[in-house]
Motif scaffolding. Structure first.
Motif, PDB file in Angstrom:
ATOM      1  N   ALA A 292       0.836  -1.209   0.000  1.00  9.58           N
ATOM      2  CA  ALA A 292       0.000   0.000   0.000  1.00  9.58           C
ATOM      3  C   ALA A 292       0.865   1.251   0.000  1.00  9.58           C
ATOM      4  O   ALA A 292       0.550   2.236  -0.689  1.00  9.58           O
ATOM      5  N   GLY A 293       1.971   1.223   0.732  1.00  7.12           N
ATOM      6  CA  GLY A 293       2.866   2.380   0.772  1.00  7.12           C
ATOM      7  C   GLY A 293       3.507   2.661  -0.568  1.00  7.12           C
ATOM      8  O   GLY A 293       3.627   3.822  -0.986  1.00  7.12           O
ATOM      9  N   VAL A 294       3.904   1.615  -1.276  1.00  8.67           N
ATOM     10  CA  VAL A 294       4.509   1.799  -2.595  1.00  8.67           C
ATOM     11  C   VAL A 294       3.491   2.379  -3.567  1.00  8.67           C
ATOM     12  O   VAL A 294       3.804   3.277  -4.356  1.00  8.67           O
ATOM     13  N   VAL A 295       2.255   1.906  -3.503  1.00 10.82           N
ATOM     14  CA  VAL A 295       1.211   2.403  -4.413  1.00 10.82           C
ATOM     15  C   VAL A 295       0.868   3.858  -4.084  1.00 10.82           C
ATOM     16  O   VAL A 295       0.724   4.688  -4.977  1.00 10.82           O
ATOM     17  N   LEU A 296       0.763   4.191  -2.797  1.00  9.87           N
ATOM     18  CA  LEU A 296       0.323   5.535  -2.405  1.00  9.87           C
ATOM     19  C   LEU A 296       1.460   6.558  -2.356  1.00  9.87           C
ATOM     20  O   LEU A 296       1.275   7.718  -2.704  1.00  9.87           O
ATOM     21  N   LEU A 297       2.643   6.121  -1.881  1.00 10.56           N
ATOM     22  CA  LEU A 297       3.720   7.078  -1.642  1.00 10.56           C
ATOM     23  C   LEU A 297       4.936   6.885  -2.537  1.00 10.56           C
ATOM     24  O   LEU A 297       5.843   7.707  -2.537  1.00 10.56           O
ATOM     25  N   GLY A 298       5.007   5.758  -3.218  1.00  7.97           N
ATOM     26  CA  GLY A 298       6.204   5.449  -3.980  1.00  7.97           C
ATOM     27  C   GLY A 298       7.154   4.631  -3.130  1.00  7.97           C
ATOM     28  O   GLY A 298       6.893   4.350  -1.965  1.00  7.97           O
ATOM     29  N   HIS A 299       8.261   4.223  -3.714  1.00  4.59           N
ATOM     30  CA  HIS A 299       9.178   3.357  -2.977  1.00  4.59           C
ATOM     31  C   HIS A 299      10.247   4.179  -2.285  1.00  4.59           C
ATOM     32  O   HIS A 299      10.561   5.287  -2.678  1.00  4.59           O
ATOM     33  N   GLY A 300      10.763   3.563  -1.201  1.00  2.00           N
ATOM     34  CA  GLY A 300      11.828   4.233  -0.477  1.00  2.00           C
ATOM     35  C   GLY A 300      11.963   3.696   0.928  1.00  2.00           C
ATOM     36  O   GLY A 300      11.159   2.878   1.383  1.00  2.00           O
ATOM     37  N   PRO A 301      12.974   4.151   1.629  1.00  2.00           N
ATOM     38  CA  PRO A 301      13.226   3.638   2.980  1.00  2.00           C
ATOM     39  C   PRO A 301      12.128   4.011   3.979  1.00  2.00           C
ATOM     40  O   PRO A 301      11.929   3.314   4.961  1.00  2.00           O
ATOM     41  N   LEU A 302      11.427   5.111   3.726  1.00  2.52           N
ATOM     42  CA  LEU A 302      10.331   5.495   4.621  1.00  2.52           C
ATOM     43  C   LEU A 302       9.222   4.444   4.592  1.00  2.52           C
ATOM     44  O   LEU A 302       8.673   4.081   5.632  1.00  2.52           O
ATOM     45  N   VAL A 303       8.925   3.939   3.424  1.00  2.62           N
ATOM     46  CA  VAL A 303       7.903   2.888   3.303  1.00  2.62           C
ATOM     47  C   VAL A 303       8.384   1.611   3.990  1.00  2.62           C
ATOM     48  O   VAL A 303       7.605   0.936   4.671  1.00  2.62           O
ATOM     49  N   LEU A 304       9.668   1.296   3.865  1.00  2.03           N
ATOM     50  CA  LEU A 304      10.222   0.114   4.534  1.00  2.03           C
ATOM     51  C   LEU A 304      10.080   0.243   6.053  1.00  2.03           C
ATOM     52  O   LEU A 304       9.625  -0.680   6.722  1.00  2.03           O
ATOM     53  N   GLY A 305      10.459   1.405   6.588  1.00  2.00           N
ATOM     54  CA  GLY A 305      10.335   1.619   8.035  1.00  2.00           C
ATOM     55  C   GLY A 305       8.895   1.564   8.497  1.00  2.00           C
ATOM     56  O   GLY A 305       8.584   0.968   9.531  1.00  2.00           O
ATOM     57  N   ALA A 306       8.004   2.178   7.721  1.00  2.19           N
ATOM     58  CA  ALA A 306       6.581   2.156   8.085  1.00  2.19           C
ATOM     59  C   ALA A 306       6.026   0.733   8.028  1.00  2.19           C
ATOM     60  O   ALA A 306       5.232   0.333   8.886  1.00  2.19           O
ATOM     61  N   ALA A 307       6.459  -0.037   7.040  1.00  2.00           N
ATOM     62  CA  ALA A 307       5.970  -1.417   6.924  1.00  2.00           C
ATOM     63  C   ALA A 307       6.454  -2.266   8.089  1.00  2.00           C
ATOM     64  O   ALA A 307       5.688  -3.062   8.652  1.00  2.00           O
ATOM     65  N   LEU A 308       7.733  -2.101   8.467  1.00  2.00           N
ATOM     66  CA  LEU A 308       8.257  -2.867   9.606  1.00  2.00           C
ATOM     67  C   LEU A 308       7.541  -2.484  10.901  1.00  2.00           C
ATOM     68  O   LEU A 308       7.162  -3.345  11.695  1.00  2.00           O
ATOM     69  N   ALA A 309       7.362  -1.179  11.101  1.00  2.00           N
ATOM     70  CA  ALA A 309       6.685  -0.724  12.325  1.00  2.00           C
ATOM     71  C   ALA A 309       5.228  -1.183  12.359  1.00  2.00           C
ATOM     72  O   ALA A 309       4.739  -1.670  13.384  1.00  2.00           O
ATOM     73  N   ALA A 310       4.538  -1.038  11.246  1.00  2.00           N
ATOM     74  CA  ALA A 310       3.129  -1.465  11.198  1.00  2.00           C
ATOM     75  C   ALA A 310       3.007  -2.981  11.352  1.00  2.00           C
ATOM     76  O   ALA A 310       2.087  -3.472  12.002  1.00  2.00           O
ATOM     77  N   GLY A 311       3.948  -3.719  10.769  1.00  2.00           N
ATOM     78  CA  GLY A 311       3.935  -5.172  10.922  1.00  2.00           C
ATOM     79  C   GLY A 311       4.121  -5.576  12.367  1.00  2.00           C
ATOM     80  O   GLY A 311       3.424  -6.461  12.876  1.00  2.00           O
ATOM     81  N   TRP A 312       5.049  -4.915  13.055  1.00  2.00           N
ATOM     82  CA  TRP A 312       5.301  -5.241  14.470  1.00  2.00           C
ATOM     83  C   TRP A 312       4.094  -4.875  15.325  1.00  2.00           C
ATOM     84  O   TRP A 312       3.636  -5.679  16.132  1.00  2.00           O
ATOM     85  N   VAL A 313       3.581  -3.648  15.150  1.00  2.00           N
ATOM     86  CA  VAL A 313       2.436  -3.204  15.967  1.00  2.00           C
ATOM     87  C   VAL A 313       1.212  -4.066  15.688  1.00  2.00           C
ATOM     88  O   VAL A 313       0.517  -4.512  16.615  1.00  2.00           O
ATOM     89  N   GLY A 314       0.949  -4.320  14.424  1.00  2.00           N
ATOM     90  CA  GLY A 314      -0.218  -5.131  14.074  1.00  2.00           C
ATOM     91  C   GLY A 314      -0.103  -6.562  14.585  1.00  2.00           C
ATOM     92  O   GLY A 314      -1.069  -7.125  15.110  1.00  2.00           O
ATOM     93  N   THR A 315       1.095  -7.138  14.462  1.00  2.00           N
ATOM     94  CA  THR A 315       1.295  -8.499  14.964  1.00  2.00           C
ATOM     95  C   THR A 315       1.130  -8.541  16.468  1.00  2.00           C
ATOM     96  O   THR A 315       0.474  -9.426  17.005  1.00  2.00           O
ATOM     97  N   LYS A 316       1.712  -7.570  17.135  1.00  2.00           N
ATOM     98  CA  LYS A 316       1.604  -7.525  18.602  1.00  2.00           C
ATOM     99  C   LYS A 316       0.147  -7.394  19.027  1.00  2.00           C
ATOM    100  O   LYS A 316      -0.295  -8.055  19.973  1.00  2.00           O
ATOM    101  N   ALA A 317      -0.612  -6.580  18.330  1.00  2.00           N
ATOM    102  CA  ALA A 317      -2.034  -6.401  18.667  1.00  2.00           C
ATOM    103  C   ALA A 317      -2.825  -7.684  18.398  1.00  2.00           C
ATOM    104  O   ALA A 317      -3.742  -8.010  19.155  1.00  2.00           O
ATOM    105  N   LEU A 318      -2.479  -8.401  17.354  1.00  2.00           N
ATOM    106  CA  LEU A 318      -3.216  -9.626  17.029  1.00  2.00           C
ATOM    107  C   LEU A 318      -2.864 -10.797  17.947  1.00  2.00           C
ATOM    108  O   LEU A 318      -3.711 -11.637  18.236  1.00  2.00           O
ATOM    109  N   ILE A 319      -1.621 -10.855  18.412  1.00  2.00           N
ATOM    110  CA  ILE A 319      -1.242 -12.029  19.211  1.00  2.00           C
ATOM    111  C   ILE A 319      -1.665 -11.910  20.669  1.00  2.00           C
ATOM    112  O   ILE A 319      -1.704 -12.928  21.362  1.00  2.00           O
ATOM    113  N   ILE A 320      -1.985 -10.717  21.130  1.00  2.00           N
ATOM    114  CA  ILE A 320      -2.418 -10.587  22.536  1.00  2.00           C
ATOM    115  C   ILE A 320      -3.644 -11.455  22.806  1.00  2.00           C
ATOM    116  O   ILE A 320      -3.624 -12.251  23.745  1.00  2.00           O
ATOM    117  N   PRO A 321      -4.717 -11.376  22.026  1.00  2.00           N
ATOM    118  CA  PRO A 321      -5.835 -12.294  22.308  1.00  2.00           C
ATOM    119  C   PRO A 321      -5.528 -13.743  21.936  1.00  2.00           C
ATOM    120  O   PRO A 321      -6.119 -14.663  22.491  1.00  2.00           O
TER     121      PRO A 321
END
Length: 181
Positions: A70-99
């Motif tokens: 989604a970041g590549v489609v909306l914002l283009g490619h770059g390290p900012l999208v990589l950082g956002a993807a890693l952070a969102a993946g970690w936060v989302g995974t953490k939120a899903l594994i709690i229950p």
């Protein structure tokens, strides 16, 4: 469709696309060939433990891949999208594994020390400092006959209730005392 393929194969999404192919392949092998989906207690760091590592890693890769795409489609490619993807993946995974942690309770191996503090009933003619057996009931309702010893010259007789107060690992017996309750 070519835009989707371009986005999936463009940096940084291509990193997650490769990992996603590995994850999907792994789960297909587990489903159709069989295998260990748990990896025997391997836990991911950064608060992603408590569930099998394969499940947590799969969630992390899938969420990171989606955010990166989604970041590549909306914002283009770059390290900012990589950082956002890693952070969102970690936060989302953490939120899903709690229950999900409730679905994977930690299982502790039963131990002889589980009998310490429990009542038992002497099953041999006597139990003293050198000899004796008693029947003890485990928390799950099963019973076991165990070796017991008394202290201070106490002698317990058949059918007498006793309290297990310690376990001697060297001698592989339980220390008991008369139960007055």
């Amino acid at each position: 469709m070519p835009a989707f393929v371009d986005a999936a194969l463009t940096f940084p999404t291509v990193l997650f696309t490769f990992l996603l192919v590995v994850v999907v392949g792994y789960w297909l092998v587990v489903m159709f060939v069989g295998g260990d989906a748990d990896l025997d207690g391997v836990q991911l760091p950064l608060g992603l433990g408590g569930i099998p590592a394969t499940v947590a890693f799969s969630l992390f890769v899938a969420l990171s891949w989606f955010v990166s795409l989604a970041g590549v489609v909306l914002l283009g490619h770059g390290p900012l999208v990589l950082g956002a993807a890693l952070a969102a993946g970690w936060v989302g995974t953490k939120a899903l594994i709690i229950p999900m942690r409730r679905l994977f309770p930690e299982q502790r191996e039963p131990s002889r020390h589980d009998f310490v503090g429990r009542r038992c009933v002497v099953r041999t003619g006597r139990a003293d400092a050198a000899f004796g057996q008693a029947e003890v009931t485990a928390p799950d309702g099963s019973s076991a006959v165990v070796q017991v010893r008394t202290t201070g010259g106490d002698v317990l007789t058949r059918g007498q209730a006793a309290l297990i107060f310690d376990y001697d690992a060297e001698g592989e017996f339980f220390w008991v005392m008369e139960d007055h309750s």
